[in-house]
Scaffold this motif. Structure first.
Motif, PDB file in Angstrom:
ATOM      1  N   TRP A 199       0.833  -1.204   0.000  1.00 16.89           N
ATOM      2  CA  TRP A 199       0.000   0.000   0.000  1.00 16.89           C
ATOM      3  C   TRP A 199       0.868   1.255   0.000  1.00 16.89           C
ATOM      4  CZ3 TRP A 199      -2.594   2.781   4.503  1.00 16.89           C
ATOM      5  CH2 TRP A 199      -3.580   3.654   4.033  1.00 16.89           C
ATOM      6  N   SER A 200       1.961   1.241   0.758  1.00 13.09           N
ATOM      7  CA  SER A 200       2.815   2.423   0.843  1.00 13.09           C
ATOM      8  C   SER A 200       3.542   2.700  -0.469  1.00 13.09           C
ATOM      9  CB  SER A 200       3.818   2.281   1.986  1.00 13.09           C
ATOM     10  OG  SER A 200       4.744   1.256   1.701  1.00 13.09           O
ATOM     11  N   GLN A 201       3.640   1.730  -1.342  1.00 14.81           N
ATOM     12  CA  GLN A 201       4.302   1.929  -2.629  1.00 14.81           C
ATOM     13  C   GLN A 201       3.362   2.488  -3.696  1.00 14.81           C
ATOM     14  OE1 GLN A 201       6.703  -1.420  -3.885  1.00 14.81           O
ATOM     15  NE2 GLN A 201       7.196  -1.910  -1.768  1.00 14.81           N
ATOM     16  N   SER A 202       2.075   2.588  -3.369  1.00 19.58           N
ATOM     17  CA  SER A 202       1.103   3.092  -4.338  1.00 19.58           C
ATOM     18  C   SER A 202       1.195   4.611  -4.446  1.00 19.58           C
ATOM     19  CB  SER A 202      -0.315   2.709  -3.895  1.00 19.58           C
ATOM     20  OG  SER A 202      -1.270   3.336  -4.715  1.00 19.58           O
ATOM     21  N   ASP A 203       1.031   5.121  -5.659  1.00 21.55           N
ATOM     22  CA  ASP A 203       1.006   6.573  -5.824  1.00 21.55           C
ATOM     23  C   ASP A 203      -0.384   7.132  -5.534  1.00 21.55           C
ATOM     24  OD1 ASP A 203      -0.186   5.494  -8.042  1.00 21.55           O
ATOM     25  OD2 ASP A 203       0.755   6.849  -9.480  1.00 21.55           O
ATOM     26  N   ASN A 204      -1.369   6.258  -5.372  1.00 18.87           N
ATOM     27  CA  ASN A 204      -2.727   6.680  -5.031  1.00 18.87           C
ATOM     28  C   ASN A 204      -3.303   5.663  -4.036  1.00 18.87           C
ATOM     29  OD1 ASN A 204      -5.417   7.410  -4.873  1.00 18.87           O
ATOM     30  ND2 ASN A 204      -5.612   7.830  -7.059  1.00 18.87           N
ATOM     31  N   PRO A 205      -2.986   5.817  -2.744  1.00 21.91           N
ATOM     32  CA  PRO A 205      -3.417   4.828  -1.743  1.00 21.91           C
ATOM     33  C   PRO A 205      -4.924   4.602  -1.701  1.00 21.91           C
ATOM     34  CG  PRO A 205      -1.784   6.304  -0.803  1.00 21.91           C
ATOM     35  CD  PRO A 205      -2.156   6.860  -2.149  1.00 21.91           C
ATOM     36  N   ALA A 206      -5.714   5.650  -1.870  1.00 21.91           N
ATOM     37  CA  ALA A 206      -7.171   5.484  -1.837  1.00 21.91           C
ATOM     38  C   ALA A 206      -7.638   4.588  -2.982  1.00 21.91           C
ATOM     39  CB  ALA A 206      -7.868   6.843  -1.896  1.00 21.91           C
ATOM     40  N   ALA A 207      -7.108   4.812  -4.178  1.00 15.58           N
ATOM     41  CA  ALA A 207      -7.475   3.987  -5.336  1.00 15.58           C
ATOM     42  C   ALA A 207      -7.019   2.545  -5.125  1.00 15.58           C
ATOM     43  CB  ALA A 207      -6.873   4.562  -6.617  1.00 15.58           C
ATOM     44  N   ALA A 208      -5.850   2.372  -4.518  1.00 15.77           N
ATOM     45  CA  ALA A 208      -5.354   1.022  -4.249  1.00 15.77           C
ATOM     46  C   ALA A 208      -6.286   0.297  -3.287  1.00 15.77           C
ATOM     47  CB  ALA A 208      -3.934   1.074  -3.685  1.00 15.77           C
ATOM     48  N   LEU A 209      -6.757   1.003  -2.261  1.00 11.89           N
ATOM     49  CA  LEU A 209      -7.687   0.384  -1.316  1.00 11.89           C
ATOM     50  C   LEU A 209      -9.007   0.028  -1.982  1.00 11.89           C
ATOM     51  CD1 LEU A 209      -7.160   2.402   1.984  1.00 11.89           C
ATOM     52  CD2 LEU A 209      -6.642   0.003   1.568  1.00 11.89           C
TER      53      LEU A 209
END
Length: 160
Positions: free
Chosen positions: A73-83
């Motif tokens: 999750w921390s590697q995502s550039d858009n954490p909300a979209a990843a969730l």
């Protein structure tokens, strides 16, 4: 790691080997090498017992899974979209487990926190659905409290 977590106690190479050999053929040295690699990576600790070692997990399987999810999750550039994407992949059972986990993290609710604030009654909409007065919508003569000309001044008791 699965075998070490399964027993939840310090284990020897021999114990892991015998357990694995019930399912497939595997060499003692292979198990020894894997446990040594896990020790070098910091996943297990070991303690000498005679000429052998006893290996024990440094953290639980749940903590390991949580660390993997946090890392991804921390590697995502858009954490909300990843969730959102992650939640979309979940089964109904997983979503229920997530709801249970959120309830646990939020802690026990008190009666006070379960009842709506006094300003919210059955007749009024929830606070987040009420219209917000903006400066242009104020009736003529109503003071604009967002612009306090004298922020340090005390307000009279019982009034604005």
């Amino acid at each position: 790691m699965t075998r070490v977590w399964k027993w939840n106690r310090p284990v020897t190479v021999r114990e892991v080997l015998e357990d694995l050999q019930q399912e497939r053929t595997i060499a003692y040295t292979t198990v020894m090498t894997v446990l040594d690699n896990l020790h070098q990576k910091g996943w297990v600790r070991r303690e000498a017992e005679g000429r052998a070692y006893r290996y024990e997990a440094v953290s639980t399987r749940a903590a390991y899974a949580a660390a993997l999810m946090n890392d991804a999750w921390s590697q995502s550039d858009n954490p909300a979209a990843a969730l959102v994407a992650f939640f979309g992949m979940m089964s109904e059972e997983q979503r229920l487990a997530l709801q249970d986990a959120v309830r646990i993290v939020q802690g026990p609710r008190t009666r006070e926190s379960e009842s709506p604030p006094p300003s919210e009654t059955a007749d009024s909409p929830p606070a987040d659905e009420r219209p917000v007065k903006r400066p242009a919508e104020r009736p003529a003569g109503e003071p604009d409290e967002s612009r306090d000309e004298n922020p340090g001044a005390e307000r009279p008791a019982g009034g604005r």
